[in-house]
Design an enzyme around this catalytic site. Sequence first.
Site, PDB file in Angstrom:
ATOM      1  N   HIS A  29      -7.319  -6.060   0.082  1.00 26.55           N
ATOM      2  CA  HIS A  29      -6.147  -5.183   0.158  1.00 26.55           C
ATOM      3  C   HIS A  29      -5.085  -5.717   1.114  1.00 26.55           C
ATOM      4  O   HIS A  29      -3.897  -5.483   0.910  1.00 26.55           O
ATOM      5  CB  HIS A  29      -6.605  -3.790   0.594  1.00 26.55           C
ATOM      6  CG  HIS A  29      -5.524  -2.760   0.591  1.00 26.55           C
ATOM      7  ND1 HIS A  29      -4.802  -2.445  -0.550  1.00 26.55           N
ATOM      8  CD2 HIS A  29      -5.036  -1.946   1.578  1.00 26.55           C
ATOM      9  CE1 HIS A  29      -3.923  -1.496  -0.271  1.00 26.55           C
ATOM     10  NE2 HIS A  29      -4.043  -1.184   1.014  1.00 26.55           N
ATOM     11  N   SER A  77       0.841  -1.197   0.000  1.00 23.44           N
ATOM     12  CA  SER A  77       0.000   0.000   0.000  1.00 23.44           C
ATOM     13  C   SER A  77       0.880   1.253   0.000  1.00 23.44           C
ATOM     14  O   SER A  77       1.685   1.427  -0.916  1.00 23.44           O
ATOM     15  CB  SER A  77      -0.952  -0.050   1.194  1.00 23.44           C
ATOM     16  OG  SER A  77      -2.012   0.854   1.028  1.00 23.44           O
TER      17      SER A  77
END
Length: 258
Positions: free
Chosen positions: A235, A82
Amino acid sequence: MNFVTSGQGEAVLLIHGLFGNLDNLKSLGQVLETNHQVIRVDVPNHGLSEHWAHMDYPSLAKAMINLLDECQIERAHIVGHSMGGKIAMATALAYPERIISMVAADIAPVAYEPRHDIVFAALESLPLEGHTDRRFALAHLTHNGIDEATAQFLLKNLQRTETGFRWKMNLSGLKACYPHIIGWHNQGGEHRQVYQGPSLFIRGGDSNYVTGEYRNAIMTQFPSAQAKTLEGCGHWLHAQKPAIFNRIVSEFIDKQAM
């Protein structure tokens, strides 16, 4: 910048995402340290690292190179999830001669729309003084729209004091710098940076962080990019499917060894 090292061999730098710390990629580090020197960092404004008033990807990339210099490491593999993936990309783009290979987990080299407003609101509204029970903090976050798994992750940033809690992370600094965190500096034009070295983009099959619309942005900045999708996870792919994620990353890095 706070960091820990383990193992010996060609260096690998592991970088966590927003609101995280150096333990986020610990299981990957344990796999890699068999054959590599692994360096896990607390990104500035996180964990035990210094607090920055201004935080953007060019300055974070420079901080990663300064860390390699401090450790007397000429070249390293770099892996990030991320926000950490954006730091890894920015470092490879700005200092390609120092990076052997780059892995970005569920992130693309693009600017994103804000998606953490609820998180910031929940964290900022949590009463810190006079409360020493994490169950209270967990209930507050879940009541304010944060799912329990994410809330547990965020609460790793809490530290007890004599009178209550404090945040280890620089919450106000992260909010102030948030436009830079979701943004991207390498937008194009004649000064666009390109990393020609080996790069791997791993996305979660259920995540919307890396979609087909970002393919051109990836390939123009990382023309040697390979891509993998981990089905059945979102994610947080490194936490949801750690064995597969760790294997994919370690095999890619081993193939790029100098």
